[in-house]
Design a protein around this motif. Sequence first.
Motif, PDB file in Angstrom:
ATOM      1  N   ILE A 295      12.756  -1.274  -4.320  1.00 35.02           N
ATOM      2  CA  ILE A 295      11.427  -0.982  -3.771  1.00 35.02           C
ATOM      3  C   ILE A 295      10.968  -2.190  -2.948  1.00 35.02           C
ATOM      4  O   ILE A 295      10.868  -3.292  -3.474  1.00 35.02           O
ATOM      5  N   THR A 296      10.720  -1.968  -1.677  1.00 34.57           N
ATOM      6  CA  THR A 296      10.248  -3.043  -0.793  1.00 34.57           C
ATOM      7  C   THR A 296       8.905  -2.642  -0.193  1.00 34.57           C
ATOM      8  O   THR A 296       8.704  -1.474   0.173  1.00 34.57           O
ATOM      9  N   GLN A 297       7.998  -3.602  -0.100  1.00 29.25           N
ATOM     10  CA  GLN A 297       6.669  -3.324   0.435  1.00 29.25           C
ATOM     11  C   GLN A 297       6.510  -3.983   1.804  1.00 29.25           C
ATOM     12  O   GLN A 297       7.027  -5.071   2.049  1.00 29.25           O
ATOM     13  N   ASP A 298       5.781  -3.312   2.696  1.00 32.95           N
ATOM     14  CA  ASP A 298       5.611  -3.842   4.052  1.00 32.95           C
ATOM     15  C   ASP A 298       4.489  -4.875   4.134  1.00 32.95           C
ATOM     16  O   ASP A 298       4.442  -5.669   5.064  1.00 32.95           O
ATOM     17  N   LYS A 299       3.573  -4.872   3.149  1.00 30.57           N
ATOM     18  CA  LYS A 299       2.471  -5.838   3.141  1.00 30.57           C
ATOM     19  C   LYS A 299       2.241  -6.311   1.711  1.00 30.57           C
ATOM     20  O   LYS A 299       2.384  -5.538   0.763  1.00 30.57           O
ATOM     21  N   THR A 300       1.874  -7.570   1.574  1.00 30.63           N
ATOM     22  CA  THR A 300       1.492  -8.093   0.263  1.00 30.63           C
ATOM     23  C   THR A 300      -0.018  -8.291   0.162  1.00 30.63           C
ATOM     24  O   THR A 300      -0.547  -8.428  -0.930  1.00 30.63           O
TER      25      THR A 300
ATOM     26  N   ASP B 294      -7.384  -0.390   3.971  1.00 30.66           N
ATOM     27  CA  ASP B 294      -6.056  -0.501   4.579  1.00 30.66           C
ATOM     28  C   ASP B 294      -4.986   0.079   3.646  1.00 30.66           C
ATOM     29  O   ASP B 294      -5.223   0.303   2.458  1.00 30.66           O
ATOM     30  N   THR B 295      -3.777   0.264   4.204  1.00 33.83           N
ATOM     31  CA  THR B 295      -2.683   0.893   3.472  1.00 33.83           C
ATOM     32  C   THR B 295      -1.456  -0.005   3.407  1.00 33.83           C
ATOM     33  O   THR B 295      -1.101  -0.644   4.400  1.00 33.83           O
ATOM     34  N   ALA B 296      -0.833  -0.060   2.249  1.00 32.21           N
ATOM     35  CA  ALA B 296       0.461  -0.720   2.072  1.00 32.21           C
ATOM     36  C   ALA B 296       1.493   0.348   1.724  1.00 32.21           C
ATOM     37  O   ALA B 296       1.204   1.280   0.972  1.00 32.21           O
TER      38      ALA B 296
ATOM     39  N   LEU C 231      -0.093   3.357  -0.528  1.00 28.24           N
ATOM     40  CA  LEU C 231      -1.315   3.104  -1.294  1.00 28.24           C
ATOM     41  C   LEU C 231      -2.408   2.623  -0.351  1.00 28.24           C
ATOM     42  O   LEU C 231      -2.296   1.552   0.251  1.00 28.24           O
ATOM     43  N   LYS C 232      -3.448   3.426  -0.219  1.00 23.90           N
ATOM     44  CA  LYS C 232      -4.600   3.063   0.613  1.00 23.90           C
ATOM     45  C   LYS C 232      -5.731   2.586  -0.289  1.00 23.90           C
ATOM     46  O   LYS C 232      -6.215   3.332  -1.149  1.00 23.90           O
TER      47      LYS C 232
END
Length: 230
Positions: free
Chosen positions: A37-42, A48-50, A128-129
């Motif tokens: 699992i990789t996230q585009d934003k920390t 906002d949405t990640a 996740l927003k």
Amino acid sequence: MKKSMKRFLVLFLIIAIITGITRIVYADNNYSCDLEITQDKTTIAPGDTASFQLKASNIQIGNAGMILLQITVEDDSGDITDHFKCTASGDENNVWSMLANFDGEITFNKQDYDEPVGSESVIGKINLKANSDLQEGNYTIKFKGITFNTSDDQQISIPDITKTLEVKTSAGGNSSSGGNSSSGGSSGGSTVSPGTSGGSSSSGGSSSSGGSSSSGGNSSSGGNSSSGGN
């Protein structure tokens, strides 16, 4: 009660899919698989949405097909919907699709059960927003109850995976560090500098100091040459 009903509906959908498979293959007890699992934003701002990409890797399931991925998303409060709007989608190649999403209890299914599965397979994304009124702070995002189902009725359990997401009001400025890409706007400010060169050409406004050439009214001091009439 609401949660129990949702779990029942998810389970019913899963059973319906599994029983709809006509070709059963011999099961290997050594089946295994990893989930990355990789996230585009920390860090994000309220509203906002990640996005979290799910990718199966090190797939060892013999000749069987991969058919389902079940996963539950929670945060510190337990119910992800207390702080975030949770949505999901399949991969860009439409190999996988999102079958069900009940407040973070998500099921993905593979479109073609008989299609061979390689050593890696991108499943899709969970988004996740952050609620617009969400307080600043670090939120622990938990991915639990992760299980893969195969076409020969085997189930592979994956250990829980935990990620951290910081919610910060000024973070919107960071994501508008895409506003740095709107520093393309600052290069657009450079295009104003052609305006300054245009201002140089508006030094052609110096030629509009053709009011100076109206100092050709001095040449109308050719009225002095009319003094040549004298």
